[in-house]
Structure formats: structure tokens, C-alpha cells
Enzyme design. Structure first.
Site, mmCIF file in Angstrom:
data_model
loop_
_atom_site.group_PDB
_atom_site.id
_atom_site.type_symbol
_atom_site.label_atom_id
_atom_site.label_comp_id
_atom_site.label_asym_id
_atom_site.label_seq_id
_atom_site.Cartn_x
_atom_site.Cartn_y
_atom_site.Cartn_z
ATOM 1 N N ARG A 155 8.815 -3.969 -7.449
ATOM 2 C CA ARG A 155 8.432 -2.971 -6.455
ATOM 3 C C ARG A 155 9.686 -2.215 -6.061
ATOM 4 N NH1 ARG A 155 4.058 -3.740 -8.084
ATOM 5 N NH2 ARG A 155 2.140 -4.261 -6.918
ATOM 6 N N HIS A 169 5.023 4.367 -12.383
ATOM 7 C CA HIS A 169 4.336 3.116 -12.052
ATOM 8 C C HIS A 169 3.220 2.841 -13.060
ATOM 9 C CE1 HIS A 169 3.451 0.231 -8.480
ATOM 10 N NE2 HIS A 169 3.172 -0.339 -9.644
#
Length: 333
Positions: free
Chosen positions: A252, A300
Site C-alpha cells: 500500500r 494499482h
């Protein structure tokens, strides 16, 4: 199987179309109804949902802070279902802020952990190989129509024998470690407590990461976001890496202090980075990360693959059977 008077499940028409026969097998004999996003509430404003499946087609192109209308509607229905007892998501994590109200209610959440592991791991190791073989330089030369062979001082270094620190040894990190070992790297793993791992030469705890960074050629982040990992890698840690070291992040964005990271990259201390995640997504078009040399930006997408829908649906269907019969759910968070 535990008998329900009626079980109400929120899912998309796409799930029902693709997996209708398998759903029928799992739920055979159980009175049920399927709701979609166009459902209307009862007179009391309650949608009466017992279980829900957040599939990729509902999430759409949502990011951490930009929620699609379909995803917003999904969570509206959940927020107005007082009897909600379980939610399955297609994602491997539940750290997005949109999940906070569900967590606050104590409702079990189950993830798709394991379904995406191989894909994310291959992508991360692909990033290592791309950086090691200086693909960013090759692509830059191609854009300039320049024939620039990687010879002499421009020759890429060998990967075999270099050291990697894989932070996070869940299904994704463990597979990354296995693949890196297969191409000759010395792999140290890091997790909250130092316990041996079959694919690592050594394992350290998160508290030992700072001391290990000066010995790390490849810092690969694959950990979940938590109080332990938020801001885990800051400017001082990055500066302590050997000159020319590389960073790969499929964890993340908040695991790295991004402003510090940008400064260390700008200084030329690092050899490059492959980044799939960022503090704020989508990444601001004005972010320096887009244009820094030898920095590869991915939206992502490290876990995306055409077979994901089937793999995630398999987890949902297994958990649906468990939910109906009162058995423990897999991948519960």
C-alpha cells in the site's frame, strides 16, 4: 446446513449470470432471494440484506478516495441493512476507508486473499527484472529512436547473488520470496514476528527492518496496511539503503512516506523503483513520480488478470456454503 427462513444476498447480475448453476448447487434447498443494486427498501427503509458479495464489476474503476456510483450504492444498501451478517470482497485487503462503517458494526468481512497472490507476485518480480535489466533506459532510448547498447559501464548488474528484503510474508510475499530465490537472489523476509519461512534464507521482525536496510539491494514491499506498517519506510530508512538499491511496492502507498521517497529518488541515491500503489490514488498528474528517471508507475493493477473473477468467485461460493451452514469463514478479517 443451518436452516434459514429466508436468506437475502446482495450480488451483481454479472455474478448471477456467470455462476448461477454453482450458486444453485451451494444454496440448494435454502429459501433465498438475490438482490441487485436497484433493490428497493422495505417500508422501514431497510433492505434486509443478510450477506453481500462485492465483485469487481461493482467496484469498477474506484480508487481509495474516488468511489464509483455502483460501489457507493453497494455500501448504501449495506448501511441500511440492520441484519447484515457477512460481506465478501474481491480484494485481498479491507483497508480502504469505505469499509470503516462495516468494521465498526463488527460485521465479518472476508477477502480474496490467495486468489490474486500469484499474479501480484509475478508482477512484483517482473518489476525487479525490469529494473535490473534497465528496461526504463531501453524504453527511453526507443522513444528517442536512439540505438544505445547496454555495454561497459552501462551494462546491467547481475541479479544472482544480490540481496532482497521482502516485507510481508503472507500469500503474496511468500510467493515473491519463492520466485526471487528461483532467480538466484538471497532473500530475507520480514513480518511482525521473526519466524522461519520455507522460501527465505532468513526472517526478521518488522522491528529489525531499519538495521537490515543497509544490506538490502532490493526492497520489496508486500505487507498489508496496518498500524505497524503505516509509514514503516521513511526518508532515513530509504537513505540507508546502499547506493543504487531499488524499491518495489505492491503493498500500500502509505507503507512508504511518499514525500521522503520522492526526495531520496530525486537525490539519485536509489537506482529506481517499480510502484503499483500510492498514498493518494489515482496518482496526481502533477506528482513528480510520473517523470523521475527509472521510476515505473503502475495504476494499482498488479493483481489484475482475466482469471481473477473465477478465482474470487470460488472463494465467495465456498464461504457462502460455510455461512449458510454456520461454519467458520475463510479469509475473515
Amino acid at each position: 446446513m443451518r436452516r434459514w427462513a429466508m436468506v437475502t444476498i446482495l450480488l451483481s447480475p454479472e455474478v448471477l449470470t456467470r455462476f448461477g448453476p454453482r450458486l444453485a448447487t451451494v444454496i440448494a434447498g435454502q429459501p433465498h432471494r438475490f438482490l441487485h443494486l436497484d433493490a428497493e427498501p422495505g417500508p422501514d427503509g431497510d433492505f434486509g440484506i443478510d450477506a453481500a458479495f462485492l465483485s469487481r464489476d461493482i467496484t469498477g474503476r474506484s480508487s481509495k478516495f474516488n468511489i464509483s456510483p455502483t460501489m457507493e450504492r453497494f455500501f448504501h444498501l449495506l448501511g441500511n441493512s440492520r441484519g447484515l451478517r457477512w460481506v465478501q470482497t474481491h480484494s485481498a485487503g479491507t483497508d480502504r476507508p469505505v469499509w470503516n462503517p462495516i468494521k465498526a458494526r463488527g460485521i465479518p468481512l472476508t477477502t480474496a486473499a490467495g486468489a490474486l497472490s500469484a499474479t501480484v507476485a509475478i508482477t512484483a518480480v517482473g518489476g525487479v527484472i525490469a529494473l535490473a535489466r534497465r528496461f526504463p533506459d531501453v524504453m527511453d532510448a526507443q522513444r528517442r529512436h536512439a540505438w544505445e547498447p547496454m555495454l561497459e559501464d552501462r551494462a546491467p548488474p547481475d541479479l544472482a547473488g544480490t540481496s532482497a528484503l521482502v516485507v510481508g510474508l503472507g500469500p503474496i510475499g511468500g510467493e515473491i520470496a519463492r520466485l526471487l530465490k528461483a532467480i538466484g537472489l538471497r532473500v530475507t523476509g520480514a513480518r511482525p514476528e521473526a519466524r522461519d519461512h520455507e522460501h527465505c534464507d532468513a526472517v526478521i521482525s518488522y522491528s529489525g527492518i531499519r538495521a537490515h536496510l543497509p544490506k538490502t539491494d532490493w526492497l520489496v514491499l508486500a505487507c498489508p496496511l496496518s498500524d505497524l506498517t503505516r509509514g514503516l519506510i521513511d526518508g532515513a530508512g530509504l537513505a540507508s539503503l546502499p547506493k543504487g538499491a531499488h524499491v518495489v511496492n505492491v503493498a500500500r502507498g502509505e507503507v512508504i512516506v511518499e514525500k521522503d521517497f520522492i526526495e531520496v529518488l530525486r537525490s539519485g541515491h536509489l537506482g529506481g523503483a517499480w510502484l503499483d500503489v500510492f498514498e493518494f490514488e489515482p496518482l496526481d498528474p502533477a506528482s513528480p513520480l510520473w517523470d523521475l528517471p527509472r521510476v515505473m508507475v503502475s495504476p494499482h493493477s498488479s493483481g489484475h488478470a482475466q482469471g481473477n473473477y473465477d478465482r474470487v468467485a470460488g472463494i465467495f461460493l465456498d464461504n457462502l456454503g460455510r455461512f449458510l451452514s454456520g461454519q467458520p469463514l475463510k479469509n475473515a478479517r
